[in-house]
Write an enzyme that holds these catalytic residues in place. Sequence first.
Site, PDB file in Angstrom:
ATOM      1  N   GLY A   1      47.097  33.783  37.348  1.00  0.00           N
ATOM      2  CA  GLY A   1      46.268  34.777  36.649  1.00  0.00           C
ATOM      3  C   GLY A   1      47.066  35.472  35.566  1.00  0.00           C
ATOM      4  O   GLY A   1      48.111  34.975  35.155  1.00  0.00           O
ATOM      5  N   ASN A   2      46.569  36.605  35.095  1.00  0.00           N
ATOM      6  CA  ASN A   2      47.327  37.394  34.118  1.00  0.00           C
ATOM      7  C   ASN A   2      46.956  38.859  34.280  1.00  0.00           C
ATOM      8  O   ASN A   2      46.158  39.210  35.139  1.00  0.00           O
ATOM      9  CB  ASN A   2      47.076  36.888  32.693  1.00  0.00           C
ATOM     10  CG  ASN A   2      45.620  36.983  32.319  1.00  0.00           C
ATOM     11  OD1 ASN A   2      45.066  38.064  32.199  1.00  0.00           O
ATOM     12  ND2 ASN A   2      44.973  35.829  32.155  1.00  0.00           N
ATOM     13  N   TYR A   3      47.559  39.722  33.442  1.00  0.00           N
ATOM     14  CA  TYR A   3      47.455  41.171  33.650  1.00  0.00           C
ATOM     15  C   TYR A   3      46.221  41.818  33.007  1.00  0.00           C
ATOM     16  O   TYR A   3      46.111  43.029  33.003  1.00  0.00           O
ATOM     17  CB  TYR A   3      48.695  41.859  33.090  1.00  0.00           C
ATOM     18  CG  TYR A   3      49.976  41.474  33.795  1.00  0.00           C
ATOM     19  CD1 TYR A   3      50.199  41.880  35.111  1.00  0.00           C
ATOM     20  CD2 TYR A   3      50.957  40.720  33.164  1.00  0.00           C
ATOM     21  CE1 TYR A   3      51.371  41.543  35.766  1.00  0.00           C
ATOM     22  CE2 TYR A   3      52.123  40.380  33.812  1.00  0.00           C
ATOM     23  CZ  TYR A   3      52.333  40.790  35.112  1.00  0.00           C
ATOM     24  OH  TYR A   3      53.483  40.461  35.752  1.00  0.00           O
ATOM     25  N   SER A   4      45.315  41.046  32.455  1.00  0.00           N
ATOM     26  CA  SER A   4      44.180  41.674  31.769  1.00  0.00           C
ATOM     27  C   SER A   4      43.346  42.508  32.752  1.00  0.00           C
ATOM     28  O   SER A   4      42.986  42.049  33.828  1.00  0.00           O
ATOM     29  CB  SER A   4      43.292  40.598  31.125  1.00  0.00           C
ATOM     30  OG  SER A   4      42.108  41.188  30.644  1.00  0.00           O
TER      31      SER A   4
ATOM     32  N   ALA B   1      41.368  37.078  28.484  1.00  0.00           N
ATOM     33  CA  ALA B   1      42.665  36.399  28.515  1.00  0.00           C
ATOM     34  C   ALA B   1      42.471  35.190  29.438  1.00  0.00           C
ATOM     35  O   ALA B   1      42.532  35.310  30.668  1.00  0.00           O
ATOM     36  CB  ALA B   1      43.733  37.333  29.046  1.00  0.00           C
TER      37      ALA B   1
END
Length: 400
Positions: free
Chosen positions: A208-211, A276
């Site tokens: 995943g990512n930090y969005s 993102a």
Amino acid sequence: MLKDKKIILGITGSIAAYKAAYLVRLLIKKGAEVQVVMTPAAKEFIAPLTLSTLSRKPVISEFFSDRDGSWNSHVELGLWADAMLVAPATASTIGKMANGIADNMLITTYLSCKAPVFVAPAMDLDMYAHPATRQNVERLRSFGNHIIEPAEGELASQLVGKGRMEDPEQIVLALEGFFSSEKELSGRKIIITAGPTYEKIDPVRFIGNYSSGKMGFALAEVCAERGAEVTLVTGPVALHTNHPGIRRIDVESADEMYWETMKVFPEADVAILCAAVADYRPESQAIEKIKRENNGDMLLPLVRNMDIAEALGKEKQENQLLIGFALETNDAVEHAKDKLKRKNLDFIVLNSLENKGAGFQYDTNKISIIDRLGEVADFPLKSKREVAFDIVNKMITLFK
Ligand code: PMT
């Protein structure tokens, strides 16, 4: 937009009550008529005389006037208003509003009010995070009230966190957005992608990512307030939407986001791609949790995800606009220009992690807008809501 609007300003017993004086000044300057209603506790923090002077109206606090015993009608007041704003709203007042505990003039007015209600909470970070407060805030949202989320920063307790009442300028902007009479986007259909995507590795892990979704949700709110019919396709985030003009589709993976977006794009006037999206996903997903081996490393084969922006760029018709984002860490403008071209975008919003307060998770962002001619317009650090205004304003110039 606020000219001649009748606004009840409910003030409660918080140290942030001093900001209510600025709020009244700003509202009056915008041409609004302001009736201040204070809880008894609010008067401990700011003098009614200050507020009656600024609002040019006597402040209401009690059910009966001390002077002549006349009755202050909360029902009439509730019907008079075009909007009610409770700022600052303490945990106690939010709890009473959520549960209909009508033990003061402010709450009875709230219960009688037919107009839209805006609530700007102010309290210590742990109080705001407490499940009781969370539940009460959610309850207010479910009644259709608009919550103007508190900002993060230093609090009266000297702790740092989320709970500081939003700045008066931002609160006024929220009201203006709501009343935006121009509704330039009415009849327009806008798709917005937001948040991260999760690409499953096994039942307990993902890439995943930090969005946080904050930028995309701010865009959705601003577009809906300006009259658009918004489809918000969002990855997993902890945010809420309560504008009736927003249809929310929750997805998890890039693949799901791709299909949901492609489905609605033929009917849309604009797509704003703020999500993102993971560029790769694991080649396969383990059905059971992958166990740690005793020795040796592990390789995870990845395959490319569809590029939603690029796919829409190929489908785009003359009457459609495609707006992308670029999140960069280096050579930002060059990379953004390359994406603009490659994905056939009408303009691209560049945010760089090199700028403090910009990008993932912050309540603020610092952007540059790059158009098809390669012109770069730089904007200062602003709240994500204000950034959304700038992006939407740019979009509207392209319609014209
Ligand atoms: O959600 P927040 O915490 O508020 O943070 C906001 C944000 C930083 C996520 C947002 O402002 C932002 O920059 N979003 C795009 C981030 C990104 O993935 O950029 P990119 O440079 O990798 O992608 C370029 C463009 O192609 C983007 O419009 C992206 O949505 C799109 N894309 C990318 C990959 C893919 N498979 N499909 C896409 O549509």
